[in-house]
Design an enzyme around this catalytic site. Structure first.
Site, PDB file in Angstrom:
ATOM      1  CG  PHE A 291     -52.803  19.209  27.426  1.00 11.34           C
ATOM      2  CD1 PHE A 291     -54.088  19.031  26.939  1.00 11.34           C
ATOM      3  CD2 PHE A 291     -52.307  20.492  27.512  1.00 11.34           C
ATOM      4  CE1 PHE A 291     -54.861  20.117  26.552  1.00 11.34           C
ATOM      5  CE2 PHE A 291     -53.069  21.594  27.126  1.00 11.34           C
ATOM      6  CZ  PHE A 291     -54.357  21.395  26.647  1.00 11.34           C
TER       7      PHE A 291
ATOM      8  CG  PHE B 189     -56.232  24.793  19.983  1.00  6.71           C
ATOM      9  CD1 PHE B 189     -54.903  24.430  19.906  1.00  6.71           C
ATOM     10  CD2 PHE B 189     -56.664  25.483  21.100  1.00  6.71           C
ATOM     11  CE1 PHE B 189     -54.010  24.756  20.924  1.00  6.71           C
ATOM     12  CE2 PHE B 189     -55.775  25.815  22.123  1.00  6.71           C
ATOM     13  CZ  PHE B 189     -54.444  25.453  22.029  1.00  6.71           C
ATOM     14  CB  THR B 190     -56.507  21.588  23.639  1.00  5.67           C
ATOM     15  OG1 THR B 190     -55.939  22.900  23.734  1.00  5.67           O
ATOM     16  CG2 THR B 190     -55.437  20.611  23.172  1.00  5.67           C
TER      17      THR B 190
ATOM     18  CE1 TYR C 236     -67.341  46.094  37.323  1.00  2.00           C
ATOM     19  CE2 TYR C 236     -69.149  46.953  35.986  1.00  2.00           C
ATOM     20  CZ  TYR C 236     -68.517  45.893  36.609  1.00  2.00           C
ATOM     21  OH  TYR C 236     -69.039  44.630  36.524  1.00  2.00           O
TER      22      TYR C 236
ATOM     23  CG  ASP D 103     -58.434  30.145  16.797  1.00  2.00           C
ATOM     24  OD1 ASP D 103     -57.827  31.212  17.048  1.00  2.00           O
ATOM     25  OD2 ASP D 103     -58.373  29.143  17.533  1.00  2.00           O
TER      26      ASP D 103
ATOM     27  CE  LYS E 260     -51.968  31.311  22.135  1.00  2.59           C
ATOM     28  NZ  LYS E 260     -53.023  31.241  23.155  1.00  2.59           N
TER      29      LYS E 260
ATOM     30  NE  ARG F 297     -50.212  20.698  22.448  1.00  4.26           N
ATOM     31  CZ  ARG F 297     -51.031  21.532  23.101  1.00  4.26           C
ATOM     32  NH1 ARG F 297     -51.198  22.770  22.698  1.00  4.26           N
ATOM     33  NH2 ARG F 297     -51.691  21.131  24.164  1.00  4.26           N
TER      34      ARG F 297
HETATM   35  O1  PLI Z   1     -54.908  30.308  25.737  1.00  7.60           O
HETATM   36  P1  PLI Z   1     -56.104  31.144  25.340  1.00  7.60           P
HETATM   37  O2  PLI Z   1     -57.303  30.829  26.149  1.00  7.60           O
HETATM   38  O3  PLI Z   1     -55.831  32.609  25.306  1.00  7.60           O
HETATM   39  O4  PLI Z   1     -56.430  30.779  23.808  1.00  7.60           O
HETATM   40  C1  PLI Z   1     -56.861  29.515  23.412  1.00  7.60           C
HETATM   41  C2  PLI Z   1     -56.379  29.209  22.034  1.00  7.60           C
HETATM   42  C3  PLI Z   1     -57.259  29.212  20.997  1.00  7.60           C
HETATM   43  N1  PLI Z   1     -56.861  28.923  19.725  1.00  7.60           N
HETATM   44  C4  PLI Z   1     -55.589  28.627  19.430  1.00  7.60           C
HETATM   45  C5  PLI Z   1     -55.216  28.329  18.028  1.00  7.60           C
HETATM   46  C6  PLI Z   1     -54.632  28.617  20.434  1.00  7.60           C
HETATM   47  O5  PLI Z   1     -53.372  28.332  20.119  1.00  7.60           O
HETATM   48  C7  PLI Z   1     -55.019  28.887  21.794  1.00  7.60           C
HETATM   49  C8  PLI Z   1     -54.109  28.795  22.859  1.00  7.60           C
HETATM   50  N2  PLI Z   1     -52.922  28.265  22.693  1.00  7.60           N
HETATM   51  C9  PLI Z   1     -52.002  27.991  23.610  1.00  7.60           C
HETATM   52  C10 PLI Z   1     -52.176  28.268  25.062  1.00  7.60           C
HETATM   53  C11 PLI Z   1     -50.769  27.397  23.144  1.00  7.60           C
HETATM   54  O6  PLI Z   1     -49.857  27.173  23.959  1.00  7.60           O
HETATM   55  O7  PLI Z   1     -50.670  27.140  21.937  1.00  7.60           O
END
Ligand code: PLI
Length: 466
Positions: free
Chosen positions: A449, A125-126, A73, A216, A259, A383
């Site tokens: 979306f 970004f969303t 933990y 970011d 990513k 998008r």
């Molecule tokens: O999906 P998360 O919560 O691990 O990360 C959010 C996020 C933050 N910044 C940027 C630039 C992103 O591209 C992002 C997530 N992007 C997704 C899910 C995408 O499909 O692009």
């Protein structure tokens, strides 16, 4: 033979079988999904280009790390491996682990933003903007104008426009701007990079005004590759060295490890300021998990620590972006309007140009993504207007870019999959006049979306080819 191909620096040890569907099955599936590709079942998808988030293939070295998960933990060994990797490759001092990127955005927004503050950024970004607004802030777009032009060939379309940033500082006062969020690369602009020269200038300007710079860093490695390829003086520098220099022009970063870092889950917030990191950890233990795991299992942290080391390898990133450019170039050669230059994580179709008969209110990119799925079994993502959502007054935002994103997962698909994708896109573009507009029949309040449902406006089906 001067030109070296981008061929992958790995070979395939295990495969995952895909489902092939008929056109009739796909028409049924997309109607049942309310013409929202997020609501399709993955079993009904052939080539899944919805996102590059959490969809990468891990290496055998990462999978072996999964078996070394220390699920204590508190004080898991794997946390310290992750902390070392972030300190070594990104250079930040304090690591706050989170379950994914938006967990980091939530905590950052809560500790930094006061009601009435402004948060500049290079295109929204969303999830980032959502958390900024939820914390009482107002997002202000300070990206260069070229980013909003799908056909501009600017090599660093993600750059901050320093005049826009200075104007904002003059208008609202630096004390109302706790930080600027700089995305490297810029997702909604088409995966476009920011130059080191620009990062350096932004950092100097902000530091003079006491404004923090938060990267970011979700696709920072991809950004580093474009710097190596395009910025004078960097062609002989390693990706790892460029990444360290990029991060040196910031005070911290939010990160979605799903990513660049080649893992299926995980993220972090990193800060150089110890007091702010301590504040972040107080929220972390309430919303994510203890300070040595955030929302992750020990094994997830180990996979990410190993993924970070693999992600900065020059051969890896050259092949990763090489594959994206391969698809992009196929589409350009076929005369398909896509965002140029081709970005780091995907190819973005320009739905406004492909569907001139549809008004933006008829959601052309949402319709095009549905039609492409019916045509080919390829799943992309809207998008455009749907993703942009409503402004705080409740009105639909109308972004200049109305795009369908074909996002390439890392180390997952082959060149033949890219060929089939290009054939599907060409076919649907040739029949573009058969695509009908869509209207909302269900619209959730936040991040619409993901869950919205739609219906064709004028016919039973969104895309019917006789
Ligand atoms: O999906 P998360 O919560 O691990 O990360 C959010 C996020 C933050 N910044 C940027 C630039 C992103 O591209 C992002 C997530 N992007 C997704 C899910 C995408 O499909 O692009």
């Amino acid at each position: 033979m001067k030109k070296r191909s981008w061929a992958e620096p790995f070979k395939i040890k295990m495969v995952e079988l895909l489902t092939m569907t008929t056109r009739e099955e796909r028409k049924r599936a997309i109607a049942e999904a309310g013409y929202n590709t997020f609501l399709l079942r993955s079993a009904d998808v052939y080539i899944d280009l919805l996102t590059d988030s959490g969809t990468s293939a891990m290496s055998d070295y990462q999978w072996s790390g999964i078996m070394l998960g220390d699920e204590a933990y508190a004080g898991s060994k794997n946390f310290y491996h992750l902390e070392e990797a972030v300190q070594q490759y990104y250079g930040y001092r304090q690591l706050v682990p989170t379950h994914q990127g938006r967990g980091a955005e939530h905590i950052l927004s809560q500790i930094m933003i006061k009601n009435g503050d402004y948060i500049p950024g290079n295109m929204y970004f969303t999830t980032t903007r959502y958390h900024q607004e939820r914390a009482g802030g107002t997002f202000v777009d300070v990206i260069i104008d070229e980013a909003h032009e799908s056909q501009s060939s600017h090599p660093f379309k993600g750059n901050i426009d320093l005049t826009k940033l200075r104007d904002l500082i003059n208008r609202v006062g630096a004390e109302k701007i706790p930080y600027i969020s700089v995305q490297v690369t810029v997702n909604m602009a088409g995966g476009q990079p920011v130059s080191l020269a620009n990062l350096r200038e932004v950092y100097a300007l902000c530091s003079r005004h006491g404004i923090k710079v938060i990267l970011d860093a979700t696709r920072a490695i991809e950004n580093a590759y474009f710097i190596q390829q395009r910025e004078a003086g960097y062609s002989t520098k390693t990706i790892a060295a460029i990444l360290r220099e990029m991060c040196s022009y910031s005070d911290g970063a939010t990160m979605s490890g799903k990513k660049d870092s080649l893992v299926n889950i995980g993220g972090w917030l990193a800060l150089n300021d110890e007091d702010k990191a301590s504040e972040a950890r107080s929220l972390l233990v309430a919303f994510e998990g203890l300070q040595t795991y955030g929302g992750m299992a020990g094994r997830d942290m180990e996979a990410m620590a190993r993924g970070i080391a693999e992600s900065v390898q020059d051969d890896h990133i050259r092949a990763r972006i090489g594959q994206v450019q391969y698809l992009g170039n196929l589409l350009l050669e076929a005369g398909i309007p896509v965002v140029t230059p081709i970005g780091g994580h995907g190819v973005f179709l320009d739905a406004r140009v492909i569907l001139p008969h549809l008004e933006q209110e008829q959601l052309p990119a949402q319709a095009l993504a549905s039609a492409l799925y019916i045509e080919s079994g390829v799943r992309g993502m809207e998008r455009g207007t749907v993703s942009a959502g409503r402004d705080p007054a409740g009105n639909n935002r109308h972004p200049k870019l109305e795009l369908v994103r074909l996002t390439i997962p890392r180390r997952v698909y082959t060149q033949a999959h890219m060929d089939v994708t290009a054939e599907g896109v060409s076919e649907v573009v040739q029949n573009a006049d058969k695509i009908r507009g869509l209207k909302f029949i269900f619209e959730p309040e936040a991040l619409r979306f993901f869950q919205a449902r739609f219906a064709p406006i004028t016919a039973d089906q969104v895309y019917e080819v006789p």
